[in-house]
Design a protein around this motif. Structure first.
Motif, mmCIF file in Angstrom:
data_model
loop_
_atom_site.group_PDB
_atom_site.id
_atom_site.type_symbol
_atom_site.label_atom_id
_atom_site.label_comp_id
_atom_site.label_asym_id
_atom_site.label_seq_id
_atom_site.Cartn_x
_atom_site.Cartn_y
_atom_site.Cartn_z
ATOM 1 N N LYS A 189 29.119 -80.605 54.472
ATOM 2 C CA LYS A 189 28.206 -80.996 55.559
ATOM 3 C C LYS A 189 28.921 -81.918 56.544
ATOM 4 C CE LYS A 189 23.755 -80.619 53.161
ATOM 5 N NZ LYS A 189 22.896 -81.348 52.183
ATOM 6 N N ARG A 190 29.672 -82.857 56.016
ATOM 7 C CA ARG A 190 30.430 -83.784 56.891
ATOM 8 C C ARG A 190 31.411 -83.046 57.776
ATOM 9 N NH1 ARG A 190 30.705 -88.956 53.305
ATOM 10 N NH2 ARG A 190 28.649 -89.566 54.040
ATOM 11 N N ASP A 191 32.042 -82.023 57.181
ATOM 12 C CA ASP A 191 33.021 -81.248 57.954
ATOM 13 C C ASP A 191 32.348 -80.189 58.826
ATOM 14 O OD1 ASP A 191 34.966 -82.723 56.778
ATOM 15 O OD2 ASP A 191 35.577 -81.204 55.319
ATOM 16 N N GLY A 192 31.031 -80.037 58.651
ATOM 17 C CA GLY A 192 30.298 -79.060 59.456
ATOM 18 C C GLY A 192 30.635 -77.619 59.126
ATOM 19 N N VAL A 193 31.005 -77.368 57.868
ATOM 20 C CA VAL A 193 31.347 -75.987 57.481
ATOM 21 C C VAL A 193 30.496 -75.544 56.291
ATOM 22 C CG1 VAL A 193 33.739 -76.122 58.290
ATOM 23 C CG2 VAL A 193 33.217 -76.744 55.918
ATOM 24 N N PRO A 194 30.231 -74.232 56.198
ATOM 25 C CA PRO A 194 29.541 -73.744 55.000
ATOM 26 C C PRO A 194 30.411 -73.974 53.765
ATOM 27 C CG PRO A 194 30.240 -71.887 56.395
ATOM 28 C CD PRO A 194 30.501 -73.144 57.164
ATOM 29 N N LEU A 195 29.763 -74.077 52.610
ATOM 30 C CA LEU A 195 30.491 -74.412 51.373
ATOM 31 C C LEU A 195 31.680 -73.486 51.103
ATOM 32 C CD1 LEU A 195 30.722 -76.125 48.788
ATOM 33 C CD2 LEU A 195 29.000 -74.635 47.733
ATOM 34 N N GLY B 115 37.853 -73.219 50.708
ATOM 35 C CA GLY B 115 39.107 -72.557 51.081
ATOM 36 C C GLY B 115 38.932 -71.085 51.423
ATOM 37 N N GLY B 116 37.700 -70.665 51.594
ATOM 38 C CA GLY B 116 37.420 -69.256 51.876
ATOM 39 C C GLY B 116 37.754 -68.871 53.304
ATOM 40 N N PRO B 117 37.675 -67.555 53.587
ATOM 41 C CA PRO B 117 38.024 -67.040 54.908
ATOM 42 C C PRO B 117 37.024 -67.445 55.999
ATOM 43 C CG PRO B 117 37.385 -65.255 53.402
ATOM 44 C CD PRO B 117 37.327 -66.522 52.631
ATOM 45 N N GLU B 118 37.383 -67.144 57.234
ATOM 46 C CA GLU B 118 36.640 -67.579 58.421
ATOM 47 C C GLU B 118 35.151 -67.244 58.359
ATOM 48 O OE1 GLU B 118 36.494 -69.871 61.363
ATOM 49 O OE2 GLU B 118 38.551 -69.298 60.866
ATOM 50 N N GLN B 119 34.845 -65.975 58.179
ATOM 51 C CA GLN B 119 33.442 -65.563 58.257
ATOM 52 C C GLN B 119 33.159 -64.529 57.179
ATOM 53 O OE1 GLN B 119 31.549 -66.872 60.742
ATOM 54 N NE2 GLN B 119 29.650 -65.716 60.574
ATOM 55 N N VAL B 120 32.313 -64.877 56.235
ATOM 56 C CA VAL B 120 31.893 -63.909 55.221
ATOM 57 C C VAL B 120 30.373 -63.827 55.283
ATOM 58 C CG1 VAL B 120 31.966 -63.252 52.788
ATOM 59 C CG2 VAL B 120 33.840 -64.589 53.753
ATOM 60 N N ALA C 195 32.219 -65.902 47.878
ATOM 61 C CA ALA C 195 32.625 -65.691 49.274
ATOM 62 C C ALA C 195 33.986 -66.319 49.561
ATOM 63 C CB ALA C 195 31.577 -66.268 50.224
ATOM 64 N N ALA C 196 34.365 -67.311 48.758
ATOM 65 C CA ALA C 196 35.639 -67.994 48.973
ATOM 66 C C ALA C 196 36.826 -67.140 48.528
ATOM 67 C CB ALA C 196 35.652 -69.332 48.233
ATOM 68 N N SER C 197 36.554 -66.056 47.781
ATOM 69 C CA SER C 197 37.618 -65.184 47.286
ATOM 70 C C SER C 197 38.105 -64.234 48.371
ATOM 71 C CB SER C 197 37.106 -64.327 46.133
ATOM 72 O OG SER C 197 37.216 -65.011 44.932
ATOM 73 N N PRO C 198 39.395 -63.890 48.355
ATOM 74 C CA PRO C 198 39.895 -62.909 49.311
ATOM 75 C C PRO C 198 39.363 -61.493 49.032
ATOM 76 C CG PRO C 198 41.662 -63.598 47.820
ATOM 77 C CD PRO C 198 40.481 -64.456 47.516
ATOM 78 N N ASP C 199 39.149 -61.181 47.744
ATOM 79 C CA ASP C 199 38.575 -59.872 47.416
ATOM 80 C C ASP C 199 37.210 -60.120 46.801
ATOM 81 O OD1 ASP C 199 39.419 -61.121 45.191
ATOM 82 O OD2 ASP C 199 40.670 -59.507 44.421
ATOM 83 N N SER D 48 23.207 -62.217 51.149
ATOM 84 C CA SER D 48 23.727 -62.862 52.356
ATOM 85 C C SER D 48 24.315 -64.214 51.998
ATOM 86 C CB SER D 48 22.605 -63.021 53.383
ATOM 87 O OG SER D 48 21.593 -63.862 52.879
ATOM 88 N N VAL D 49 25.327 -64.618 52.744
ATOM 89 C CA VAL D 49 25.990 -65.905 52.526
ATOM 90 C C VAL D 49 25.488 -66.885 53.583
ATOM 91 C CG1 VAL D 49 28.231 -67.055 52.366
ATOM 92 C CG2 VAL D 49 28.030 -64.627 51.750
ATOM 93 N N PRO D 50 24.899 -68.028 53.172
ATOM 94 C CA PRO D 50 24.407 -69.001 54.156
ATOM 95 C C PRO D 50 25.549 -69.496 55.047
ATOM 96 C CG PRO D 50 23.579 -69.535 51.965
ATOM 97 C CD PRO D 50 24.612 -68.460 51.800
ATOM 98 N N GLN D 51 25.270 -69.634 56.331
ATOM 99 C CA GLN D 51 26.311 -70.073 57.278
ATOM 100 C C GLN D 51 26.095 -71.511 57.754
ATOM 101 O OE1 GLN D 51 28.929 -68.025 57.689
ATOM 102 N NE2 GLN D 51 27.916 -66.472 56.426
ATOM 103 N N ASP D 52 25.000 -72.162 57.297
ATOM 104 C CA ASP D 52 24.791 -73.572 57.648
ATOM 105 C C ASP D 52 25.844 -74.435 56.959
ATOM 106 O OD1 ASP D 52 22.543 -72.880 59.046
ATOM 107 O OD2 ASP D 52 21.169 -73.271 57.377
ATOM 108 N N ALA D 53 26.015 -75.653 57.456
ATOM 109 C CA ALA D 53 26.970 -76.560 56.818
ATOM 110 C C ALA D 53 26.498 -76.909 55.409
ATOM 111 C CB ALA D 53 27.115 -77.820 57.660
#
Ligand code: OSB
Ligand code: MG
Length: 347
Positions: A101-107, A112-117, A298-302, A331-336
């Motif tokens: 949340k502090r970094d403003g990114v989804p979990l 360490g996951g990819p840009e958009q899943v 979602a953090a996995s490459p595959d 669906s993967v939540p995109q909120d921080a």
């Protein structure tokens, strides 16, 4: 900084019958960490057989309720929770929720996951039941869009289960991925017989065909057309032991068993490095841990079909579920952060 815990009990809609016994309810502990103007929520939902007991989890979490001033003080406590993975999961998730949340990114990005899943394919999970009920449940799942179904076996005889699976294969055709979970219910001899008989049914993998402590038994079953997945073995021995024994083609990564979403990422990376496929599944958790398991996947490459469609098994949940199950994908939540609606004010 404040750490609070709150216990909960969630009834399943109907018991999930497995060769390991029947799961009727899930009891656990919500963990709330408040640091400055940020709040993180974690969930510790132990499952005996896979994690520590509820009393052990409760005791472990009680010990961490008097932290120092810094979030990092609390992060240092995680190492003291290695032997109580559900407790570690609860704290680790609350902390990761705050950091993300502090970094403003989804979990999943924080992990360490990819840009958009956007979505993760899921498998439907069908418990032990009569052949007719099993076929109905599998056909329903396929109609709902699932392309992968996992069926619990090992309660019935090998002959009956193989017949049950043959009926399923005939009903859904060849394009649906079928997995089987024995929950350690077969002897080595039964497992060999079953693997032989399953050969023509194109089963993707068999989860925990023999008991969790029998790593040699698992290793002996590899190299056939049906792959071998380790689940209970991870809890009963360790990730290291399973990988060192070459006991599995697939590693079932349950965040509650491994000690948190951060651990899933670590273990999945190690598995992948040596050609073992990690598959993320839940332990039928509340919405907080279930959503975190989606982020871990979602953090996995595959992203193979994952055991993440377990929310509907609960009669009541900790709060609203913001994820959606559409055409067999979650669906993967995109909120921080974890992206779960308020669960603290509820019971
Ligand atoms: O993997 C899935 O499809 C759902 C999760 C599941 O089967 C499960 C849920 C709770 C406890 C154990 C297990 C298991 O994989 O054996
Ligand atoms: Mg399993």
């Amino acid at each position: 900084m404040r750490v609070e815990t709150r216990e909960f009990s969630l009834q399943l809609e109907s018991p999930l019958d497995t060769a390991h016994g029947s799961i009727e309810h899930r009891k656990g502990i919500l963990v709330r960490v408040e640091d400055g103007d940020e709040v993180g929520i974690g969930e510790a939902t132990p499952l005996p057989g896979w994690t520590e007991s509820l009393p052990a989890c409760r005791a472990a979490l009680a010990d961490i309720e008097a932290p120092g001033d810094e979030l990092s003080n609390l992060e240092e406590r995680l190492t003291t929770l290695e032997s109580t993975p559900a407790a570690r999961h609860g704290l680790s998730l609350a902390l990761a929720d705050i950091r993300a949340k502090r970094d403003g990114v989804p979990l999943y990005r924080h992990l360490g996951g990819p840009e958009q899943v956007e979505v993760i394919p899921a498998n439907a999970t069908v418990g032990d039941c009569s052949p007719a009920e099993t076929v109905d449940a599998v056909v329903d799942a396929v109609s709902a869009g699932f392309e992968c179904v996992k069926v619990k076996v090992g309660v019935r005889s090998v002959t009956d289960d193989v017949a049950r699976l043959r009926t399923i294969r005939d009903a859904v055709g060849s394009d649906i991925e079928l997995r089987v979970d024995v929950n350690g219910g077969w002897s080595r001899a039964q497992a060999r017989e079953a693997f032989h008989k399953l050969d023509p049914l194109r089963i993707a993998y068999v989860e925990q065909p023999v008991s969790g402590d029998d790593l040699d038994g698992l290793a002996d079953l590899r190299g056939r057309s049906v792959r071998v997945a380790a689940d209970e073995s991870i809890a009963e021995t360790s990730v290291d032991a399973v990988l060192d024994a070459d006991a599995a083609d697939v590693l079932i990564c349950k965040p509650m068993v491994l000690g948190g979403p951060d651990k899933v990422v670590e273990v999945a990376d190690r598995a992948r490095d040596i050609g073992v496929t990690p598959v993320v599944t839940t332990t039928i958790d509340g919405v907080v841990a279930r959503t975190a398991a989606i982020h871990a996947a979602a953090a996995s490459p595959d992203r193979p079909a994952s055991g993440l469609a377990t929310g509907a098994m609960l009669a009541r949940d900790l709060g609203p579920d913001r994820t959606r199950l559409v055409d067999g994908s979650v669906s993967v939540p995109q909120d921080a952060g974890n992206g779960v609606a308020d669960t603290w004010g509820r019971r």
